[in-house]
Design a protein around this motif. Sequence first.
Motif, PDB file in Angstrom:
ATOM      1  N   HIS A   1       0.698  -1.235  -0.054  1.00 35.79           N
ATOM      2  CA  HIS A   1       0.126   0.012   0.071  1.00 35.79           C
ATOM      3  C   HIS A   1       0.774   1.344   0.048  1.00 35.79           C
ATOM      4  CE1 HIS A   1       0.817  -0.092   4.314  1.00 35.79           C
ATOM      5  NE2 HIS A   1       0.457  -1.242   4.206  1.00 35.79           N
ATOM      6  N   LEU A   2       2.098   1.105  -0.163  1.00 34.89           N
ATOM      7  CA  LEU A   2       2.982   2.255   0.079  1.00 34.89           C
ATOM      8  C   LEU A   2       3.637   2.331  -1.427  1.00 34.89           C
ATOM      9  CD1 LEU A   2       4.835   2.313   3.462  1.00 34.89           C
ATOM     10  CD2 LEU A   2       2.632   3.381   2.708  1.00 34.89           C
ATOM     11  N   VAL A   3       3.517   1.152  -2.439  1.00 29.87           N
ATOM     12  CA  VAL A   3       4.058   1.271  -3.636  1.00 29.87           C
ATOM     13  C   VAL A   3       3.598   2.556  -4.350  1.00 29.87           C
ATOM     14  CG1 VAL A   3       4.246   0.165  -5.879  1.00 29.87           C
ATOM     15  CG2 VAL A   3       4.487  -1.074  -3.750  1.00 29.87           C
ATOM     16  N   PRO A   4       2.521   3.154  -4.308  1.00 34.88           N
ATOM     17  CA  PRO A   4       2.095   4.283  -5.231  1.00 34.88           C
ATOM     18  C   PRO A   4       3.067   5.469  -4.887  1.00 34.88           C
ATOM     19  CG  PRO A   4       0.237   3.170  -4.294  1.00 34.88           C
ATOM     20  CD  PRO A   4       1.357   2.391  -3.730  1.00 34.88           C
ATOM     21  N   ILE A   5       3.488   5.758  -3.584  1.00 33.48           N
ATOM     22  CA  ILE A   5       4.209   6.619  -3.317  1.00 33.48           C
ATOM     23  C   ILE A   5       5.911   6.424  -4.135  1.00 33.48           C
ATOM     24  CG2 ILE A   5       5.684   7.859  -1.316  1.00 33.48           C
ATOM     25  CD1 ILE A   5       3.303   7.045   0.535  1.00 33.48           C
ATOM     26  N   VAL A   6       6.358   5.038  -3.946  1.00 30.51           N
ATOM     27  CA  VAL A   6       7.546   4.995  -4.485  1.00 30.51           C
ATOM     28  C   VAL A   6       7.589   5.026  -5.996  1.00 30.51           C
ATOM     29  CG1 VAL A   6       9.096   2.977  -5.071  1.00 30.51           C
ATOM     30  CG2 VAL A   6       8.050   2.976  -2.558  1.00 30.51           C
ATOM     31  N   THR A   7       6.615   4.577  -6.576  1.00 32.39           N
ATOM     32  CA  THR A   7       6.664   4.759  -8.224  1.00 32.39           C
ATOM     33  C   THR A   7       6.190   6.062  -8.615  1.00 32.39           C
ATOM     34  OG1 THR A   7       3.921   4.422  -8.239  1.00 32.39           O
ATOM     35  CG2 THR A   7       5.796   2.401  -8.055  1.00 32.39           C
ATOM     36  N   GLY A   8       5.887   6.977  -7.704  1.00 34.90           N
ATOM     37  CA  GLY A   8       5.351   8.357  -7.885  1.00 34.90           C
ATOM     38  C   GLY A   8       3.953   8.586  -8.352  1.00 34.90           C
ATOM     39  N   ALA A   9       3.148   7.580  -8.329  1.00 36.82           N
ATOM     40  CA  ALA A   9       1.578   7.539  -8.837  1.00 36.82           C
ATOM     41  C   ALA A   9       0.872   8.433  -7.952  1.00 36.82           C
ATOM     42  CB  ALA A   9       1.059   6.280  -8.530  1.00 36.82           C
ATOM     43  N   VAL A  10       1.563   8.376  -6.590  1.00 36.38           N
ATOM     44  CA  VAL A  10       0.857   9.520  -5.421  1.00 36.38           C
ATOM     45  C   VAL A  10       2.317  10.273  -5.054  1.00 36.38           C
ATOM     46  CG1 VAL A  10       0.055   9.722  -3.288  1.00 36.38           C
ATOM     47  CG2 VAL A  10      -0.951   7.882  -5.053  1.00 36.38           C
TER      48      VAL A  10
END
Length: 311
Positions: free
Chosen positions: A13-22
Amino acid sequence: MAVIRLAVRDWDHLVPIVTGAVRAEGFELHLDSRAVTPDVLREPGLDGGETSFSRYVLGRAAGDDRLVGLPVFVMRGFRHRCVLVRRDSDLTSFGQLDGARIGLTGWPDSGNTWTRALLRAEGVDLTGITWTVGPLVAGETGKDRVGPVPFPGNVSLTEDGLTEGLAEGRYDAIMTPFMPEEFFTPESRFRHLLPDHRAAERAYYRRTGFVPGIHLVTLKRESVERHPWLPQAVTELFERSKRHWLARRRLLADTTPWLLADLTDTAATFGADWMPYGAAPNAAMVAAFCEELHAQGIANRRIEAEEVFPA
């Protein structure tokens, strides 16, 4: 622009931050991925990160306010599944563990505290159990198994692997948040203690209204004093990341054969959010955890829930 560095394990649930999606708004966030839970206070380059719930609460209770805890539980889960026995064992319930020999992966750990609470709820006297703290597999490193509190007299420490000890009959059961590798094979020597742990977990949720919190996000006080907006900003960012992750999982549900069914069942059971952030939605869970820390002798006084997340 402020640059903030947090260390966490690689939660989906933290992957979106890592990828830049969020993306963070008003600051730049670097998320360091760690194999084990970081010790935030011992790393000068960190502004915060994933922290054991129990160690944070015990620190606050002792007057240590160097960490500011956020009611953002990046790890939470039921513990009914965390008790293993040999496949040929006759044991099938928590109540049968009265007077047993039990190995576990850490004494003051948040997860093991919640698991011992399940035994207490079934009338098991924790002081009558012979406890042994050690690694799941011999040679594991990088984990503090002892913590900031002394062991009770019926607790000992070993360097031997708990799984082998269970297989060889030195333990009647072991408590572990992580399953041994062989557990996922047909030849596994082990099974869950409870024949239907999922049903027990559903009943637990109906009774308590929460899924136990294990790890939360903390920030160093010095970073918060430097950036007073940081706690709210991190909380909001992690909330957006969680919601984005869930929406993507519901769309791209073919990452496991039955993920869609699990997502549907989860929504039907828990509603819109099974892992809510914020002090109010977690108040009952925090209070129950503080009570267990005292009841199990890990905390030497009763800790009020208001002390955990002070205004």
